[in-house]
Design a protein around this motif. Structure first.
Motif, PDB file in Angstrom:
ATOM      1  N   ILE A   1       0.834  -1.203   0.000  1.00 27.80           N
ATOM      2  CA  ILE A   1       0.000   0.000   0.000  1.00 27.80           C
ATOM      3  C   ILE A   1       0.868   1.252   0.000  1.00 27.80           C
ATOM      4  CG2 ILE A   1      -1.661   1.350   1.360  1.00 27.80           C
ATOM      5  CD1 ILE A   1      -2.826  -1.334   2.317  1.00 27.80           C
ATOM      6  N   ALA A   2       1.940   1.225   0.802  1.00 27.35           N
ATOM      7  CA  ALA A   2       2.840   2.380   0.869  1.00 27.35           C
ATOM      8  C   ALA A   2       3.489   2.646  -0.485  1.00 27.35           C
ATOM      9  CB  ALA A   2       3.911   2.150   1.936  1.00 27.35           C
ATOM     10  N   ILE A   3       3.948   1.584  -1.160  1.00 21.02           N
ATOM     11  CA  ILE A   3       4.593   1.743  -2.473  1.00 21.02           C
ATOM     12  C   ILE A   3       3.599   2.284  -3.494  1.00 21.02           C
ATOM     13  CG2 ILE A   3       5.635   0.514  -4.395  1.00 21.02           C
ATOM     14  CD1 ILE A   3       6.967  -1.339  -2.391  1.00 21.02           C
ATOM     15  N   LEU A   4       2.447   1.632  -3.604  1.00 25.53           N
ATOM     16  CA  LEU A   4       1.460   2.041  -4.602  1.00 25.53           C
ATOM     17  C   LEU A   4       0.925   3.442  -4.304  1.00 25.53           C
ATOM     18  CD1 LEU A   4      -0.577  -1.283  -5.065  1.00 25.53           C
ATOM     19  CD2 LEU A   4       1.193  -0.337  -6.564  1.00 25.53           C
ATOM     20  N   GLY A   5       0.582   3.688  -3.051  1.00 23.55           N
ATOM     21  CA  GLY A   5      -0.005   4.974  -2.692  1.00 23.55           C
ATOM     22  C   GLY A   5       0.947   6.134  -2.873  1.00 23.55           C
ATOM     23  N   ASN A   6       2.169   5.977  -2.397  1.00 16.83           N
ATOM     24  CA  ASN A   6       3.124   7.084  -2.484  1.00 16.83           C
ATOM     25  C   ASN A   6       3.616   7.306  -3.908  1.00 16.83           C
ATOM     26  OD1 ASN A   6       3.538   8.106   0.344  1.00 16.83           O
ATOM     27  ND2 ASN A   6       3.979   5.958   0.709  1.00 16.83           N
ATOM     28  N   PHE A   7       3.792   6.232  -4.678  1.00 15.87           N
ATOM     29  CA  PHE A   7       4.147   6.413  -6.086  1.00 15.87           C
ATOM     30  C   PHE A   7       3.011   7.081  -6.858  1.00 15.87           C
ATOM     31  CE2 PHE A   7       7.798   3.329  -6.001  1.00 15.87           C
ATOM     32  CZ  PHE A   7       8.712   4.181  -6.584  1.00 15.87           C
ATOM     33  N   THR A   8       1.771   6.772  -6.475  1.00 17.76           N
ATOM     34  CA  THR A   8       0.628   7.423  -7.114  1.00 17.76           C
ATOM     35  C   THR A   8       0.632   8.920  -6.851  1.00 17.76           C
ATOM     36  OG1 THR A   8      -0.715   5.407  -6.928  1.00 17.76           O
ATOM     37  CG2 THR A   8      -1.892   7.488  -7.258  1.00 17.76           C
TER      38      THR A   8
ATOM     39  N   PHE B   1       3.376  10.477  -8.922  1.00 21.22           N
ATOM     40  CA  PHE B   1       3.015  10.496 -10.351  1.00 21.22           C
ATOM     41  C   PHE B   1       1.992  11.597 -10.633  1.00 21.22           C
ATOM     42  CE2 PHE B   1      -0.003   9.127 -13.643  1.00 21.22           C
ATOM     43  CZ  PHE B   1       0.847   9.058 -14.734  1.00 21.22           C
ATOM     44  N   ILE B   2       0.978  11.701  -9.789  1.00 19.94           N
ATOM     45  CA  ILE B   2      -0.077  12.697 -10.013  1.00 19.94           C
ATOM     46  C   ILE B   2       0.489  14.109  -9.942  1.00 19.94           C
ATOM     47  CG2 ILE B   2      -2.155  13.710  -8.978  1.00 19.94           C
ATOM     48  CD1 ILE B   2      -3.041  10.892  -8.280  1.00 19.94           C
ATOM     49  N   VAL B   3       1.305  14.373  -8.924  1.00 21.76           N
ATOM     50  CA  VAL B   3       1.863  15.723  -8.767  1.00 21.76           C
ATOM     51  C   VAL B   3       2.796  16.060  -9.922  1.00 21.76           C
ATOM     52  CG1 VAL B   3       3.289  17.212  -7.309  1.00 21.76           C
ATOM     53  CG2 VAL B   3       1.590  15.697  -6.263  1.00 21.76           C
ATOM     54  N   LYS B   4       3.569  15.076 -10.383  1.00 17.35           N
ATOM     55  CA  LYS B   4       4.507  15.336 -11.476  1.00 17.35           C
ATOM     56  C   LYS B   4       3.795  15.608 -12.796  1.00 17.35           C
ATOM     57  CE  LYS B   4       8.252  13.192 -14.142  1.00 17.35           C
ATOM     58  NZ  LYS B   4       8.993  14.461 -14.271  1.00 17.35           N
ATOM     59  N   THR B   5       2.687  14.893 -13.044  1.00 19.23           N
ATOM     60  CA  THR B   5       2.028  14.988 -14.355  1.00 19.23           C
ATOM     61  C   THR B   5       0.937  16.054 -14.403  1.00 19.23           C
ATOM     62  OG1 THR B   5       0.497  13.206 -13.703  1.00 19.23           O
ATOM     63  CG2 THR B   5       2.495  12.579 -14.912  1.00 19.23           C
ATOM     64  N   GLU B   6       0.590  16.652 -13.278  1.00 20.72           N
ATOM     65  CA  GLU B   6      -0.463  17.666 -13.257  1.00 20.72           C
ATOM     66  C   GLU B   6       0.165  19.033 -12.993  1.00 20.72           C
ATOM     67  OE1 GLU B   6      -3.542  19.613 -13.851  1.00 20.72           O
ATOM     68  OE2 GLU B   6      -3.841  17.441 -13.942  1.00 20.72           O
ATOM     69  N   PRO B   7       0.259  19.901 -14.009  1.00 19.88           N
ATOM     70  CA  PRO B   7       0.918  21.208 -13.836  1.00 19.88           C
ATOM     71  C   PRO B   7       0.284  22.069 -12.740  1.00 19.88           C
ATOM     72  CG  PRO B   7       0.574  20.728 -16.171  1.00 19.88           C
ATOM     73  CD  PRO B   7      -0.165  19.682 -15.404  1.00 19.88           C
ATOM     74  N   SER B   8      -1.017  21.925 -12.508  1.00 17.77           N
ATOM     75  CA  SER B   8      -1.667  22.756 -11.488  1.00 17.77           C
ATOM     76  C   SER B   8      -1.238  22.383 -10.078  1.00 17.77           C
ATOM     77  CB  SER B   8      -3.188  22.626 -11.602  1.00 17.77           C
ATOM     78  OG  SER B   8      -3.613  21.304 -11.344  1.00 17.77           O
ATOM     79  N   PHE B   9      -0.582  21.229  -9.922  1.00 17.30           N
ATOM     80  CA  PHE B   9      -0.110  20.797  -8.611  1.00 17.30           C
ATOM     81  C   PHE B   9       1.318  21.267  -8.324  1.00 17.30           C
ATOM     82  CE2 PHE B   9      -3.050  16.825  -8.356  1.00 17.30           C
ATOM     83  CZ  PHE B   9      -4.138  17.681  -8.183  1.00 17.30           C
ATOM     84  N   HIS B  10       1.902  22.005  -9.239  1.00 17.38           N
ATOM     85  CA  HIS B  10       3.286  22.445  -9.047  1.00 17.38           C
ATOM     86  C   HIS B  10       3.312  23.713  -8.186  1.00 17.38           C
ATOM     87  CE1 HIS B  10       4.552  20.187 -12.973  1.00 17.38           C
ATOM     88  NE2 HIS B  10       4.135  19.385 -12.018  1.00 17.38           N
TER      89      HIS B  10
ATOM     90  N   ALA C   1       5.839  11.845   0.625  1.00 18.82           N
ATOM     91  CA  ALA C   1       5.666  10.556  -0.046  1.00 18.82           C
ATOM     92  C   ALA C   1       7.010   9.877  -0.291  1.00 18.82           C
ATOM     93  CB  ALA C   1       4.918  10.748  -1.363  1.00 18.82           C
ATOM     94  N   LEU C   2       7.992  10.645  -0.752  1.00 14.82           N
ATOM     95  CA  LEU C   2       9.317  10.072  -1.017  1.00 14.82           C
ATOM     96  C   LEU C   2       9.979   9.598   0.273  1.00 14.82           C
ATOM     97  CD1 LEU C   2      11.498   9.481  -3.111  1.00 14.82           C
ATOM     98  CD2 LEU C   2      12.368  11.809  -2.784  1.00 14.82           C
ATOM     99  N   THR C   3       9.851  10.379   1.334  1.00 18.73           N
ATOM    100  CA  THR C   3      10.430   9.981   2.624  1.00 18.73           C
ATOM    101  C   THR C   3       9.773   8.719   3.156  1.00 18.73           C
ATOM    102  OG1 THR C   3      10.902  12.302   3.145  1.00 18.73           O
ATOM    103  CG2 THR C   3      10.922  10.756   4.978  1.00 18.73           C
TER     104      THR C   3
END
Length: 315
Positions: A40-47, A50-59, A70-72
């Motif tokens: 769950i930690a791997i899938l959730g944090n990678f998600t 991924f979402i923050v990286k691919t969505e410009p409005s989240f920058h 998430a990375l920590t």
């Protein structure tokens, strides 16, 4: 004990990790929830990443700090789970002295970093709610970069004396660690020298770092609550406070088990070994697994982005 005997054990070649003492026959079953939490930690944090990286409005700063969290969490759980599962599944209990000190360093480093990230996220909420018109001018990209660098450097440098001091002590008693991973005080307790320096420094890091971080978070939220209660309507108050709920849940999930675990280790003499081992695992692994769930459930922007991804794939 003679000096020669002490010298022989100054650098033990291996330590033996017991896993969960007293529950060895149930290790395979115990591994199931911990393995599930890791997945769950791997899938959730990678998600989240991924979402923050691919969505410009989240920058923006809030999501930058969320990515750091998430990375920590990924690094913290990965520094523990692979070896733990090898103990539970394959009875692979040996760990070299250097590997043990390395694992100890990274566990404590990521824990201190996570605490610092929660402070940074509290600062972000304070600026967003108390100074909304100045948010973009206060939390600029250079400021956010400096905050991130400060959090990483603090985690790396404050914990560095742990393995340095632990390497200096003579280990002339047992090499058995009653846990599935190497923690600072557990390793130091095996030394046959006066380890007060390590003990006092460990207590300083635990209490002072945690106390300072909790203090800064508390001050931020006192100011946030004052700003919320000054809003003219109840709907505005509820909506504004709702932006802080995810962060508050993450704070509680991190600090309450951590404080309980630390106090239990230092001041409870009659705690069964299996209970201590289970609580220690929960303290480290639960936040890594539930943090992305909390933010996924409570943050509408992340929900919407996930929904768009699934709809696009379905189409």
């Amino acid at each position: 004990m003679s000096d020669s005997n002490i010298t022989d054990f100054t650098n033990p070649s291996i330590f033996i990790l017991l896993g969960i003492p007293g529950l060895e026959v149930a290790h395979v079953w115990i591994s199931i929830p911990f393995c599930t939490m890791y997945i769950i930690a791997i899938l959730g944090n990678f998600t989240i990443l991924f979402i923050v990286k691919t969505e410009p409005s989240f920058h923006e700063p809030m999501y930058c700090f969320l990515c750091m969290l998430a990375l920590t969490d990924l690094l913290l759980s990965t520094s523990i789970l692979p070896k733990m599962l090898s103990i539970f599944w394959f009875n692979s209990r040996e760990i070299s002295f250097s590997a043990c000190l390395t694992q100890m360093y990274f566990i404590h480093c990521f824990l201190v970093m996570e605490s610092g990230i929660l402070v940074a996220m509290a600062l972000d909420r304070y600026v967003a709610i108390c100074h909304p018109l100045r948010y973009s001018t206060i939390l600029t990209n250079p400021v956010v970069a400096k905050i991130v660098l400060a959090v990483v450097l603090r985690g790396g440098t404050v914990v560095l004396p742990f393995p340095i001091l632990a390497r200096q002590w003579p280990y002339c008693t047992t090499s058995i660690i009653p846990q599935p991973y190497c923690m600072h005080m557990t390793v130091v307790s095996l030394a046959c020298a006066n380890t007060r320096i390590s003990s006092y420094y460990g207590l300083f890091v635990t209490l002072c770092m945690t106390a300072l971080d909790v203090f800064f978070i508390a001050v931020s939220y006192i100011q946030i609550l004052r700003a919320i209660f000054s809003l003219p309507t109840k709907d505005a108050q509820v909506k504004t406070f709702g932006t802080c709920i995810s962060h508050l849940f993450v704070i509680l999930a991190f600090y309450i088990p951590g404080i309980f675990f630390s106090l239990m280790y230092r001041f409870s003499q009659n705690v069964p070994g299996h209970f201590y081992g289970l609580i220690g695992n929960v303290y480290i692994l639960i936040p890594s697994a539930i943090n992305p769930i909390i933010y996924g459930v409570r943050t509408k922007q992340i929900q919407d982005r996930l929904l768009r991804i699934f709809i696009h794939k379905g189409a």
